[in-house]
Design a protein around this motif. Structure first.
Motif, mmCIF file in Angstrom:
data_model
loop_
_atom_site.group_PDB
_atom_site.id
_atom_site.type_symbol
_atom_site.label_atom_id
_atom_site.label_comp_id
_atom_site.label_asym_id
_atom_site.label_seq_id
_atom_site.Cartn_x
_atom_site.Cartn_y
_atom_site.Cartn_z
ATOM 1 N N ALA A 114 0.832 -1.209 0.000
ATOM 2 C CA ALA A 114 0.000 0.000 0.000
ATOM 3 C C ALA A 114 0.867 1.260 0.000
ATOM 4 C CB ALA A 114 -0.907 0.005 1.221
ATOM 5 N N THR A 115 0.417 2.258 -0.723
ATOM 6 C CA THR A 115 1.102 3.550 -0.736
ATOM 7 C C THR A 115 1.290 4.004 0.714
ATOM 8 O OG1 THR A 115 -0.427 3.985 -2.517
ATOM 9 C CG2 THR A 115 1.105 5.756 -1.957
ATOM 10 N N GLY A 116 2.361 4.717 0.955
ATOM 11 C CA GLY A 116 2.604 5.131 2.340
ATOM 12 C C GLY A 116 3.500 4.126 3.027
ATOM 13 N N TRP A 117 3.106 2.876 3.018
ATOM 14 C CA TRP A 117 3.951 1.868 3.661
ATOM 15 C C TRP A 117 5.066 1.373 2.756
ATOM 16 C CZ3 TRP A 117 4.311 1.512 8.535
ATOM 17 C CH2 TRP A 117 3.208 1.833 9.345
ATOM 18 N N HIS A 118 4.838 1.484 1.457
ATOM 19 C CA HIS A 118 5.794 0.890 0.526
ATOM 20 C C HIS A 118 7.240 1.381 0.729
ATOM 21 C CE1 HIS A 118 6.208 -0.974 -3.746
ATOM 22 N NE2 HIS A 118 7.185 -1.331 -2.930
ATOM 23 N N PRO A 119 7.464 2.721 0.709
ATOM 24 C CA PRO A 119 8.857 3.171 0.917
ATOM 25 C C PRO A 119 9.387 2.760 2.289
ATOM 26 C CG PRO A 119 7.357 5.051 0.755
ATOM 27 C CD PRO A 119 6.553 3.848 0.436
ATOM 28 N N VAL A 120 8.505 2.765 3.283
ATOM 29 C CA VAL A 120 8.958 2.405 4.634
ATOM 30 C C VAL A 120 9.508 0.990 4.626
ATOM 31 C CG1 VAL A 120 8.252 2.079 7.022
ATOM 32 C CG2 VAL A 120 7.260 3.940 5.663
ATOM 33 N N ILE A 121 8.741 0.077 3.983
ATOM 34 C CA ILE A 121 9.184 -1.320 3.933
ATOM 35 C C ILE A 121 10.506 -1.417 3.156
ATOM 36 C CG2 ILE A 121 8.604 -3.642 3.145
ATOM 37 C CD1 ILE A 121 6.742 -2.846 5.285
ATOM 38 N N CYS A 122 10.579 -0.713 2.021
ATOM 39 C CA CYS A 122 11.814 -0.736 1.222
ATOM 40 C C CYS A 122 13.015 -0.351 2.081
ATOM 41 C CB CYS A 122 11.734 0.258 0.061
ATOM 42 S SG CYS A 122 10.522 -0.162 -1.174
ATOM 43 N N VAL A 123 12.857 0.759 2.787
ATOM 44 C CA VAL A 123 13.979 1.278 3.573
ATOM 45 C C VAL A 123 14.330 0.317 4.703
ATOM 46 C CG1 VAL A 123 14.683 3.121 5.133
ATOM 47 C CG2 VAL A 123 13.536 3.681 2.990
ATOM 48 N N LEU A 124 13.298 -0.199 5.359
ATOM 49 C CA LEU A 124 13.568 -1.088 6.496
ATOM 50 C C LEU A 124 14.257 -2.372 6.040
ATOM 51 C CD1 LEU A 124 10.448 -0.716 8.818
ATOM 52 C CD2 LEU A 124 12.734 0.284 9.006
ATOM 53 N N VAL A 125 13.771 -2.956 4.928
ATOM 54 C CA VAL A 125 14.390 -4.199 4.476
ATOM 55 C C VAL A 125 15.844 -3.948 4.070
ATOM 56 C CG1 VAL A 125 14.331 -6.034 2.748
ATOM 57 C CG2 VAL A 125 12.218 -5.250 3.812
ATOM 58 N N SER A 126 16.111 -2.860 3.343
ATOM 59 C CA SER A 126 17.518 -2.617 2.978
ATOM 60 C C SER A 126 18.372 -2.399 4.221
ATOM 61 C CB SER A 126 17.699 -1.429 2.035
ATOM 62 O OG SER A 126 16.525 -0.759 1.798
ATOM 63 N N ALA A 127 17.779 -1.738 5.234
ATOM 64 C CA ALA A 127 18.535 -1.538 6.478
ATOM 65 C C ALA A 127 18.905 -2.883 7.090
ATOM 66 C CB ALA A 127 17.703 -0.709 7.453
ATOM 67 N N VAL A 128 17.946 -3.782 7.145
ATOM 68 C CA VAL A 128 18.204 -5.084 7.755
ATOM 69 C C VAL A 128 19.272 -5.845 6.966
ATOM 70 C CG1 VAL A 128 17.216 -7.350 8.255
ATOM 71 C CG2 VAL A 128 15.938 -5.266 8.808
ATOM 72 N N VAL A 129 19.114 -5.859 5.633
ATOM 73 C CA VAL A 129 20.076 -6.584 4.804
ATOM 74 C C VAL A 129 21.490 -6.046 5.042
ATOM 75 C CG1 VAL A 129 20.813 -7.014 2.431
ATOM 76 C CG2 VAL A 129 18.406 -7.215 3.051
ATOM 77 N N CYS A 130 21.625 -4.718 5.043
ATOM 78 C CA CYS A 130 22.965 -4.137 5.198
ATOM 79 C C CYS A 130 23.499 -4.349 6.610
ATOM 80 C CB CYS A 130 22.941 -2.657 4.849
ATOM 81 S SG CYS A 130 22.649 -2.415 3.100
ATOM 82 N N GLY A 131 22.599 -4.334 7.602
ATOM 83 C CA GLY A 131 23.027 -4.650 8.951
ATOM 84 C C GLY A 131 23.628 -6.045 8.996
ATOM 85 N N MET A 180 19.522 -1.469 -16.912
ATOM 86 C CA MET A 180 18.858 -0.870 -15.763
ATOM 87 C C MET A 180 17.669 -1.726 -15.406
ATOM 88 S SD MET A 180 16.871 2.319 -17.478
ATOM 89 C CE MET A 180 18.226 3.225 -18.143
ATOM 90 N N THR A 181 17.123 -1.503 -14.226
ATOM 91 C CA THR A 181 15.976 -2.302 -13.813
ATOM 92 C C THR A 181 14.705 -1.742 -14.420
ATOM 93 O OG1 THR A 181 15.681 -0.922 -11.885
ATOM 94 C CG2 THR A 181 17.028 -2.912 -11.602
ATOM 95 N N PHE A 182 13.618 -2.431 -14.170
ATOM 96 C CA PHE A 182 12.315 -1.874 -14.519
ATOM 97 C C PHE A 182 12.070 -0.675 -13.619
ATOM 98 C CE2 PHE A 182 12.124 -6.238 -15.934
ATOM 99 C CZ PHE A 182 11.544 -6.112 -17.190
ATOM 100 N N PRO A 183 11.141 0.207 -14.007
ATOM 101 C CA PRO A 183 10.901 1.400 -13.171
ATOM 102 C C PRO A 183 10.249 1.045 -11.832
ATOM 103 C CG PRO A 183 9.403 1.341 -15.032
ATOM 104 C CD PRO A 183 10.352 0.228 -15.241
ATOM 105 N N PHE A 184 10.511 1.913 -10.830
ATOM 106 C CA PHE A 184 9.881 1.705 -9.518
ATOM 107 C C PHE A 184 8.385 1.926 -9.644
ATOM 108 C CE2 PHE A 184 13.919 4.003 -8.080
ATOM 109 C CZ PHE A 184 14.655 2.837 -8.139
ATOM 110 N N LEU A 185 7.628 1.220 -8.807
ATOM 111 C CA LEU A 185 6.208 1.520 -8.711
ATOM 112 C C LEU A 185 6.071 2.912 -8.097
ATOM 113 C CD1 LEU A 185 4.921 -1.878 -7.297
ATOM 114 C CD2 LEU A 185 4.903 -1.076 -9.672
ATOM 115 N N ASP A 186 5.053 3.630 -8.494
ATOM 116 C CA ASP A 186 4.872 4.984 -7.959
ATOM 117 C C ASP A 186 4.718 4.969 -6.444
ATOM 118 O OD1 ASP A 186 5.231 6.424 -10.187
ATOM 119 O OD2 ASP A 186 3.120 6.395 -10.787
ATOM 120 N N SER A 187 4.080 3.904 -5.970
ATOM 121 C CA SER A 187 3.834 3.823 -4.518
ATOM 122 C C SER A 187 5.131 3.746 -3.724
ATOM 123 C CB SER A 187 2.969 2.606 -4.207
ATOM 124 O OG SER A 187 3.654 1.423 -4.609
#
Ligand SMILES: Nc1ncnc2c1ncn2[C@@H]1O[C@H](COP(=O)(O)OP(=O)(O)OP(=O)(O)O)[C@@H](O)[C@H]1O
Ligand SMILES: [Mg+2]
Lengths: 373, 520
Positions: A114-131, A180-187
């Motif tokens: 869902a819009t709103g949560w999407h970037p949050v999840i993206c950021v959190l997952v990348s944070a975890v992976v890099c941690g 390059m990758t496919f484009p990001f979803l707008d959400s």
């Protein structure tokens, strides 16, 4: 009283350092340019002011661009601060930014959230992976004594080629000429903070909030305290009963988390698709920022601003004047040196201290005399 | 008295440090050619500062320095050295990973013909030559990390002599030495004096000063409060001038009532990396409410014993238990949770984090405690209260709890360490030279604390190079010789002479007598 004078001194010194540094920069410009005044104008006030048709005006877009440029470097600056505080010369922030950006992109492309949560999840997952990635150099350090500087430098390239592999063979958009990758979803995109093309997103606000939180972590919690003590004297920390190994790992994991966040916020905020084909360089900038900020997370945004401003000024100077680009590196280095110099104006400071102390002593003695009577 | 009798004259020296501390205030200090001159005063009185100024390490805020009546200004130690002034610092300044010879020539190294490499043979030769010339025996090829403190002290002195020092400043050289080593050092210093060297000697031990020196300058709170002929002033008068009151170092401690055994050491054996037996079947115990002292000439196993007890070394065989739980192989964090606290011998390495502030240093063993935390955050107020309390209780001379520890005077750094270790509510305190470098007034305070703690039920293991301290504080006393216990004394009837016989291995008790140390 002493404190007030010293705070004032801090500002005076900062201002004087900038003025002197720029004066040195100016010498180089006068030596190498036929239009030194134009060059200087762009370097100094170009980032803030536009000069169109003889009218000068505050250049909001440039200003926003500078703030936008600070987003990834604040994060890497913080990451390096935390790791340097534990005396860990871990340079893998660079690779983590890349991986963070890549992981964030993949989720931004393929996950339907869902819009709103999407970037949050993206950021959190990348944070975890890099941690998790940061476990590699730190666990190797703690268990085998492998130098984290060496392992993290190598790790950067391992990470780069892993990302390129996945990009080339699994996630590339074959319909495009370039890889390059496919484009990001707008959400998944990080919403803009202001209108215009500056790419100044909410990521900037997040960066400021995280700076504050990292400061709280380092100076107001038991873990931050342990990390700092270990950085100052590891034997002492061991003897005091701290779990040194665990804290070293913790500091590196936090470094990874912060770099990963920075990477994904940058990619999802600035681009439409994942385009990095090499290490983005923000990790190195993070090292510079941590040094300027003397490992204090609270000073990281200021240091990041200073570097971003300088960068923008130099960039404008090179497009609008004849100062050769090599010279620009020299000027940047000169300014940097002045700013970082510990001893700068210390003579003046000492005079101030002596004066204050003398006054205090005299006052204390006259008090003694009164009490003695 | 004519001015030109003096080699060194310092006039109206003031020093204000960048943090605003006035360490010296219009101090006058002068030293005659060929004398041994004592400089004494409480911790933080400004002795080290004054000497650092004379050695060019610190610049005075005001004042003049004369060397042989020539006005000099010193901007660096190099300059002081070239003028013949040498200094041995309160905290050693040797490079541990280099050999003795390398340390001695460091910075002035004789090079090979190509000028590229250090001529190591020449360095060794130079070391031998000076070592013989001044009767200061050292092993040129030993690594500094591996030699005893007594030898390090000699290396430091040689370092100064090789550089041509005629005026030698020794900042608390005896704080780390055993009685024997001190006696040896004094002999060497007297030799140097006979050869025309001038020596400035800082110490907190009044006996030594009476024995060794010709004149005394007494400092108090940054000022010089008087110069005396040593022969014409008593120890009492000195301490009164220093502290402003009489100091009684004679303890009258209440009778010990030993309880349960807290520390049990059983048949420890340890062979060091050169195959030397350092511990050879050591067994003893320390009970609640008693102070057990360990005396012995340095290098007879005390160091290894303490290292094993605090998890630094692993014994080859044997066990050490606290409250029935073995310490061997445990990390320090676990040893601390068992209730052991430890005043380390090497305070600069293990005792403190130099660039952290006092508060951060006194909480390092207890910062996780519920009392100091509210959820994930520190409870700053309770941390501040705790540090302020400790600073008060242990009379740490400082501006505030946020002063950097590295900027305290040597004795005050020691107080910070002791304050932390004594206040952590331990069941066993291992105190390795707890009063080293601490002035007479504060020594009294720390010794009283130690007795108080033990009478409240703590077990105390005291290791000290200062024989007087061990003899005065201990309820029971162990003498170590050659990795073994040579004697165990529980009757309080001991004196220097008797200790000396056991410490030098001239006498040894029967196995049955020694076994009493286990209280089994
Ligand atoms: N580098 C420094 N920066 C700031 N203050 C300092 C520094 N070194 C010493 N001081 C302060 O100056 C005062 C005098 O210190 P100094 O080391 O001269 O004392 P001292 O007489 O040698 O004491 P001690 O017997 O404990 O060694 C102290 O209050 C100390 O905190
Ligand atoms: Mg001192």
């Amino acid at each position: 009283m002493r404190d007030k004078r010293m705070v004032l001194f801090g500002f005076v010194r900062g201002a004087a350092a900038i003025v002197l540094a720029l004066a040195v920069g100016a010498i180089f410009i006068f030596l190498s340019s036929d239009e030194p005044f134009t060059a200087l104008r762009y370097l100094l006030i170009g980032p803030f002011v536009s000069f169109h048709g003889g009218v000068t005006a505050f250049n909001t877009q440039n200003f926003y661009q500078i703030l936008a440029a600070m987003i990834p470097t604040i994060f890497t600056g913080l990451a390096v601060c935390v790791m340097f505080s534990a005396n860990q010369f871990n340079l893998a922030a660079e690779g983590c930014v890349l991986v963070g950006g890549f992981v964030g992109s993949l989720i931004g492309i393929y996950a339907n959230i869902a819009t709103g949560w999407h970037p949050v999840i993206c950021v959190l997952v990348s944070a975890v992976v890099c941690g998790l990635i940061m476990l590699i150099p730190s666990v190797l350090k703690v268990t085998l004594g492998a130098s984290e500087m060496v392992t993290s430098l190598m790790l950067n390239f391992v990470l780069l080629y892993i990302v390129l592999h996945f990009l080339n063979y699994h996630f590339a958009d074959r319909s495009k000429g370039a890889t390059m990758t496919f484009p990001f979803l707008d959400s998944a995109k990080i919403p803009s903070l202001v209108s215009g093309t500056s790419k100044l997103t909410w990521g900037f606000v997040v960066a400021l909030i995280i700076s504050f939180l990292v400061w709280v972590f380092m100076y107001r919690t038991r873990w931050g305290y342990a990390i700092r003590m270990i950085g100052i004297n590891e034997s002492f920390s061991l003897y005091s009963g701290m779990n040194v190994g665990r804290m070293i790992i913790l500091s590196s994991v936090i470094g990874g988390i912060l770099s990963g966040m920075g990477g994904s916020l940058e990619v999802l905020g600035r681009y439409n698709t994942f385009v990095w084909r090499e290490l983005p360089g923000y990790g190195w900038t993070g090292v510079t920022i941590a040094i300027l900020a003397k490992n204090n997370p609270g000073a990281v945004p200021l240091a990041a601003f200073f570097l971003a401003y300088l960068n923008k000024g130099c960039q404008l100077m090179s497009t609008h004047s004849d100062v050769p680009s090599e010279m620009i590196d020299i000027i940047q280095a000169a300014i940097f040196l002045f700013f970082a110099a510990e001893q700068f104006l210390s003579g003046f400071r000492q005079k101030l201290v002596v004066k204050t102390t003398r006054e205090e002593l005299v006052r204390a003695e006259s008090l003694d005399a009164i009490e003695g009577e | 008295m004519d001015a030109h009798e003096y080699v060194v004259r310092m006039e109206n020296i003031s020093k204000i440090y960048p943090n605003g501390i006035a360490a010296n205030r219009e101090v006058n200090f002068s030293v005659r050619e060929g004398e041994i001159h004592a400089l004494i005063g409480e911790n933080g009185a400004g002795k080290s500062t004054l000497m650092k100024i004379l050695f060019g390490m610190e610049q005075p805020t005001a004042g003049k320095i004369y060397l042989n009546d020539q006005r000099i200004t010193l901007s660096s130690p190099l300059q002081a050295i070239s003028l013949g002034i040498g200094m041995v610092h309160q905290h050693f300044m040797l490079v541990p990973s280099l050999t003795v010879a390398e340390n001695i020539v460091l910075g002035m190294a004789p090079t090979t013909k190509s000028g590229l490499f250090i001529d190591y043979k020449e360095a060794v030769r130079l070391t031998r030559e000076y070592s013989e010339m001044y009767n200061l025996f050292v092993e040129p090829d030993a690594r500094v990390a591996d030699i005893a403190v007594g030898m390090k002290q000699k290396v430091e002195i040689l370092k100064a002599l090789v550089r041509g020092a005629r005026v030698l400043i020794l900042d608390e050289p005896t704080a780390v030495l055993t009685t024997q080593e001190t006696a040896e050092l004094f002999q060497e210093l007297k030799n140097l004096k006979d050869q025309g060297f001038t020596i400035i000697f800082i110490s907190h031990k009044l006996k030594e000063i009476k024995e060794l020196t010709d004149r005394i300058t007494i400092m108090r709170a940054g000022r010089s409060v008087g110069v005396y002929e040593t022969a014409s002033i008593t120890e009492q008068e000195i301490s009164r001038l220093m502290v402003g009151r009489d100091v009684v170092l004679k303890m009258d401690k209440p009778e010990a009532v030993p309880g349960e055994r807290v520390l049990c050491v059983e048949d420890l054996h340890y062979v060091n990396e050169w195959g030397k037996k350092m511990l050879d079947g050591v067994s003893f115990s320390v009970r609640q409410g008693e102070i057990v002292g360990i005396a012995g000439v340095e290098g007879n196993g005390q160091r290894e014993l303490v290292d094993i007890l605090f998890g630094l070394k692993l014994p080859d065989s044997g066990d050490a238990m606290v409250d029935g739980q073995s310490l061997v192989g445990l990390p320090q964090a676990r040893i601390r949770t068992l209730g052991v606290s430890y005043v380390p011998e090497d305070r600069m390495t293990f005792g403190i984090a130099q660039t952290a502030n006092i508060e951060e240093n006194v909480i390092s063993d207890r910062y996780r405690h519920k009392r100091f935390n509210r959820g994930p955050l520190f409870n700053m107020k309770s941390l501040h209260d705790e540090s302020d309390r400790l600073i008060m209780d242990y009379a740490v001379l400082c501006k505030s709890r946020s002063q950097e520890v590295g900027m305290l005077s040597g004795g005050n750094i020691q107080k910070v360490v002791v304050a932390r270790e004594f206040s952590s509510d331990p069941i066993l305190i291992i105190a390795d030279q707890p009063t080293r470098g601490i002035d007479v007034g504060a020594t009294e305070l720390i010794r009283n604390k130690l007795v108080e703690l033990s009478r409240a039920g703590m077990a105390v293991l005291l290791v000290s190079a200062d024989l007087n301290e061990v003899m005065e504080l201990s309820d029971n006393l162990i003498v170590m010789y050659n990795g073994q216990i040579a004697g165990y004394f529980d009757d309080g009837q001991w004196d220097d002479l008797m200790m000396g016989e056991y410490m030098l291995g001239l006498k040894r008790q029967s196995d049955d007598e020694i076994r009493r140390a286990c209280h089994a």
